[in-house]
Design a protein around this motif. Structure first.
Motif, PDB file in Angstrom:
ATOM      1  N   VAL A  51       9.030 -10.388  22.712  1.00 11.85           N
ATOM      2  CA  VAL A  51       9.853 -10.276  21.827  1.00 11.85           C
ATOM      3  C   VAL A  51       8.317 -10.118  21.149  1.00 11.85           C
ATOM      4  N   PHE A  52       7.738  -8.785  20.277  1.00 10.17           N
ATOM      5  CA  PHE A  52       6.567  -9.298  19.523  1.00 10.17           C
ATOM      6  C   PHE A  52       6.936  -8.209  18.613  1.00 10.17           C
ATOM      7  N   ALA A  53       5.968  -8.366  17.440  1.00  9.84           N
ATOM      8  CA  ALA A  53       6.306  -7.961  15.969  1.00  9.84           C
ATOM      9  C   ALA A  53       5.164  -7.922  15.149  1.00  9.84           C
ATOM     10  N   GLY A  54       4.021  -6.954  14.860  1.00 10.39           N
ATOM     11  CA  GLY A  54       3.093  -7.634  13.312  1.00 10.39           C
ATOM     12  C   GLY A  54       2.968  -8.697  12.594  1.00 10.39           C
ATOM     13  N   ASN A  55       4.727  -8.746  12.399  1.00  9.07           N
ATOM     14  CA  ASN A  55       4.768  -9.481  10.898  1.00  9.07           C
ATOM     15  C   ASN A  55       6.064 -11.007  12.283  1.00  9.07           C
ATOM     16  N   PRO A  56       5.679 -12.343  12.612  1.00 12.23           N
ATOM     17  CA  PRO A  56       6.332 -12.811  13.522  1.00 12.23           C
ATOM     18  C   PRO A  56       7.604 -12.682  12.833  1.00 12.23           C
ATOM     19  N   GLY A  57       8.046 -12.892  11.718  1.00  7.47           N
ATOM     20  CA  GLY A  57       9.489 -12.521  10.416  1.00  7.47           C
ATOM     21  C   GLY A  57      10.057 -12.320  10.599  1.00  7.47           C
ATOM     22  N   ASP A  58       9.749 -10.837  11.406  1.00 10.62           N
ATOM     23  CA  ASP A  58      10.738  -9.683  11.342  1.00 10.62           C
ATOM     24  C   ASP A  58      11.414 -10.185  12.978  1.00 10.62           C
ATOM     25  N   ILE A  59      11.345 -10.890  13.213  1.00 10.01           N
ATOM     26  CA  ILE A  59      12.172 -10.897  14.295  1.00 10.01           C
ATOM     27  C   ILE A  59      13.143 -11.806  14.564  1.00 10.01           C
TER      28      ILE A  59
ATOM     29  N   GLY B  52       7.982  -2.953   8.848  1.00  9.60           N
ATOM     30  CA  GLY B  52       7.788  -4.202   9.902  1.00  9.60           C
ATOM     31  C   GLY B  52       8.458  -3.155  11.181  1.00  9.60           C
ATOM     32  N   THR B  53       7.301  -3.363  12.445  1.00  9.31           N
ATOM     33  CA  THR B  53       7.968  -3.115  13.594  1.00  9.31           C
ATOM     34  C   THR B  53       7.310  -3.572  15.084  1.00  9.31           C
TER      35      THR B  53
ATOM     36  N   ALA C 103      16.009  -2.460  33.715  1.00  3.48           N
ATOM     37  CA  ALA C 103      15.014  -3.143  32.270  1.00  3.48           C
ATOM     38  C   ALA C 103      15.792  -2.204  31.279  1.00  3.48           C
ATOM     39  N   GLN C 104      15.324  -3.406  29.995  1.00  2.00           N
ATOM     40  CA  GLN C 104      15.520  -3.124  28.913  1.00  2.00           C
ATOM     41  C   GLN C 104      15.083  -3.140  27.903  1.00  2.00           C
ATOM     42  N   ALA C 105      14.852  -2.037  26.768  1.00  2.00           N
ATOM     43  CA  ALA C 105      13.689  -2.463  25.746  1.00  2.00           C
ATOM     44  C   ALA C 105      14.407  -2.003  24.968  1.00  2.00           C
ATOM     45  N   VAL C 106      14.160  -2.392  22.856  1.00  2.00           N
ATOM     46  CA  VAL C 106      14.252  -2.375  22.196  1.00  2.00           C
ATOM     47  C   VAL C 106      13.639  -2.422  21.406  1.00  2.00           C
ATOM     48  N   PRO C 107      13.033  -1.005  21.288  1.00  2.00           N
ATOM     49  CA  PRO C 107      11.882  -1.338  19.518  1.00  2.00           C
ATOM     50  C   PRO C 107      12.946  -1.209  18.420  1.00  2.00           C
ATOM     51  N   PHE C 108      12.097  -1.539  17.315  1.00  2.00           N
ATOM     52  CA  PHE C 108      13.277  -1.950  16.596  1.00  2.00           C
ATOM     53  C   PHE C 108      11.863  -1.470  14.511  1.00  2.00           C
ATOM     54  N   ILE C 109      12.753  -1.913  13.633  1.00  2.00           N
ATOM     55  CA  ILE C 109      11.427  -1.300  12.528  1.00  2.00           C
ATOM     56  C   ILE C 109      12.735  -1.749  10.892  1.00  2.00           C
ATOM     57  N   SER C 110      11.701  -2.870  10.588  1.00  2.00           N
ATOM     58  CA  SER C 110      12.543  -3.630  10.103  1.00  2.00           C
ATOM     59  C   SER C 110      13.063  -2.367   8.226  1.00  2.00           C
ATOM     60  N   LEU C 111      14.770  -2.387   7.794  1.00  2.00           N
ATOM     61  CA  LEU C 111      14.313  -1.310   6.487  1.00  2.00           C
ATOM     62  C   LEU C 111      14.046  -2.189   5.440  1.00  2.00           C
ATOM     63  N   ASP C 112      14.220  -3.723   5.640  1.00  2.00           N
ATOM     64  CA  ASP C 112      13.174  -4.537   4.361  1.00  2.00           C
ATOM     65  C   ASP C 112      12.152  -4.436   4.284  1.00  2.00           C
ATOM     66  N   SER C 113      11.029  -4.469   5.283  1.00  2.00           N
ATOM     67  CA  SER C 113       9.549  -4.533   4.730  1.00  2.00           C
ATOM     68  C   SER C 113       9.221  -3.301   5.454  1.00  2.00           C
TER      69      SER C 113
END
Length: 599
Positions: free
Chosen positions: A473-481, A441-442, A429-439
């Motif tokens: 894969v999911f994000a509050g703003n799909p543009g951050d994916i 978004g998470t 099982a793999q998980a990669v939580p992320f946060i955009s350092l530009d916008s």
């Protein structure tokens, strides 16, 4: 009477006599076993040195005669192992009993050897006991009154009794006596085993007896020797495993001190043999649609003298691909064992990639570090923090992504063979939580890979293998994916018979993008035809969706085919021929060539 010493005596006397005998092939072996026990007959034939010599054309007369002398002891031992203690074994060399032929009168030629075995009655246990026993010791079920009295069962009972006391901390337990009597009239064997547990022992010092390239302080830290704790053979084996898994040593030997120290402590000697520090390897896979993929690695097992492992990996894929371009990847990783305890290591990594995929182009870099925890022989986890930077081109144009990520994985591997499993399971099982350092978004990228193997038939000649992969894969703003985090299906890693990454989401104008959800199913039936050659039948299916699985825009495709496997020391060579079964993402036949099973 046992005759196993005859072979050694024969060669010794022959060397002094200076005899030189011509090499002659053994023409015939006659092997007769009285009675109707087919399993006993099979066991005797499998143990026979004379029958083995019949198939070895390069053996000369001296070798064959030595085997005939040793045949007595070999077959008597086999009879004992199966519970027969009144057997009679005869070995005749061209009509003469082998044991009665003087070693100075070895025949110049040997044409026929006749072996006859009369097993007699099969014995059963009368008395079967071992004492004293440590609490919770379990002796073999077969070691009890009325069961078949096999000699191996007596040995197993002795081993179990000794192990029980060792697991209770009594490292110096000894089998101090045994009373074994055979009653031939009643076909009974009575076995009584007597043990002396000795004192409860604690671990003393770990004393390294060899000079090695890895520093002694790092050896001690990696070993995690449990000084002062109650003795446990499992703890001792764990120490050895920790040292072996570094890869820095080709041999790890632990030796218990013969005498105890003050307070019943026991020192343990450690002897290590260094492995060659550097290693490299190359690999290649070929697909008729995806093109050629080549890879290479270079590794140093002891970079700074502390068993640090430094590895560089590079690969080029898509050479000659019919869709997409050539991909390049270069990655490095440094692992330091026992950074935060003997089972927790630290690592740092970096990677540069250029990906020219059917749905996007990405130029990216990844840099980070983390920790790895080994919970057991089958379970381990990794947690890291990393920076991910990518410049991409897809149907949405040119974009830039700069992410802070927390890659995490949990692996549970219970396969009996990582290269060619016939039994067991594998879960990752793999998980990669992320946060955009530009916008700001998470989001998160998730993936699971489960595999199961079930062998059946003699020696697992047939294997049913299955694999399930799921992703989201999911994000509050799909543009951050990033496009790199999208899911596609098709090709050797998902659906064979369908072109590489041919199934995604329709973006119009013949373009596709990656989905936010994904599932892949694979099933194989493997059959071993000879010791080296096997055949495989398989079917794969893949599904990609815009949102959650089976919601919104989504599509399936399937493929299937047959393959051939050829076993080698580094894993089976694989040739698969596959075609599409359903879906409109491809047509025609796909060919895949590589090393190792598909999964």
């Amino acid at each position: 009477m046992r005759f196993t010493s005859g072979k050694a005596l024969f060669f010794l006397l022959l060397s002094f006599s200076g005899l030189s005998l011509p090499a002659q092939a053994l023409d015939t072996v006659v092997f007769n076993v009285a009675g109707t026990d087919d399993r006993l007959e099979d066991a005797l034939k499998a143990a026979s040195l004379v029958l083995a010599a019949e198939d070895e054309a390069d053996k000369d007369t001296r070798d064959v005669f030595a085997d005939a002398l040793a045949e007595y002891g070999q077959l008597v031992q086999t009879l004992y192992a199966n519970g027969y203690y009144s057997g009679v074994v005869k070995v005749r060399v061209d009509g003469r009993e082998a044991a009665q032929i003087p070693v100075f009168e070895v025949p110049q030629t040997i044409r026929t050897i006749e072996v006859s075995v009369k097993p007699g009655a099969q014995f059963r246990f009368g008395t079967a006991k071992a004492a004293p026993l440590a609490p919770d010791t379990e002796l073999p079920d077969e070691f009890r009154t009325g069961e078949i009295a096999k000699s191996v069962t007596v040995q197993q009972a002795a081993d179990a009794a000794v192990l029980g006391w060792r697991e209770a901390g009594h490292a110096k337990v000894a089998l101090t006596g045994q009373k074994i009597t055979a009653n031939h009239a009643n076909a009974q064997l009575s076995a009584s085993l007597f043990l002396s547990p000795g004192p409860k022992v604690r671990f003393g010092k770990l004393r390294q007896t060899t000079n090695n390239a890895v520093r002694p302080d790092r050896v001690a830290r990696i070993a995690g020797f449990p000084e002062g704790k109650v003795f446990s053979p499992d703890e001792l084996e764990t120490v050895a495993k920790r040292l072996r898994r570094t890869g820095a040593f080709s041999s790890v030997t632990l030796t218990e001190a013969e005498t105890l120290g003050a307070g019943n402590t026991m020192d343990v000697g450690l002897a290590l043999v260094d492995e060659k520090p550097r290693r490299f390897g190359v690999g290649a896979e070929l697909s008729s649609f995806d093109g050629l993929a080549v890879s290479a690695f270079w590794m140093h097992r002891n970079l700074f003298g502390g068993a640090e492992r430094f590895r560089v990996d590079g690969d080029i894929t898509g050479i000659g691909s019919k869709d997409g371009g050539i991909d390049y990847h270069l990655g490095v990783r440094l692992d330091q064992p026992a950074t935060f305890g003997p089972d927790t290591s630290a690592f740092a990594f970096g990677a540069l990639s250029y990906q020219d995929e059917p749905g996007y182009i990405s130029r990216n870099a990844n840099l980070g570090g983390g920790v790895k925890r080994i919970f057991s022989d089958t379970l381990e986890a990794e947690f890291a923090a990393a920076l991910f930077y990518a410049e991409t081109t897809d149907v949405l144009g040119d974009r830039r992504f700069f992410l802070f990520t927390l890659p995490t994985s949990l692996t549970w591997d219970r396969r009996n063979d990582k290269l060619d499993a016939t039994r067991g399971t594998y879960l990752k099982a793999q998980a990669v939580p992320f946060i955009s350092l530009d916008s700001g978004g998470t989001g998160a990228w998730l993936h699971g890979d489960g595999r199961a193997y079930r062998g059946f038939g003699a020696e697992d000649r047939f294997v049913l293998a299955g694999r399930v992969q799921v992703g989201s894969v999911f994000a509050g703003n799909p543009g951050d994916i990033p496009p790199d985090y999208g899911f596609y299906s098709g090709g050797g890693g998902t659906v064979r018979g369908q072109p590489y990454q041919s199934l995604g989401l329709d973006a119009g104008g013949g373009d596709i993008t990656g989905g936010q959800s994904f599932v892949s199913l694979s099933a194989e039936l493997r059959a071993q035809i000879t010791d080296k050659i096997g055949v495989v039948g398989f079917v794969d299916a893949g599904h990609v969706a815009a949102g959650s699985l089976f919601d919104g825009q989504s599509a399936w495709h399937t493929g299937g085919g047959i393959g051939v496997r050829y076993k080698t020391p580094i894993g089976p060579l694989r040739l698969d021929v596959a075609g599409p079964i359903s879906g409109d993402t491809g047509d025609g036949v796909q060919i895949y060539i590589g090393i190792g099973q598909a999964f």
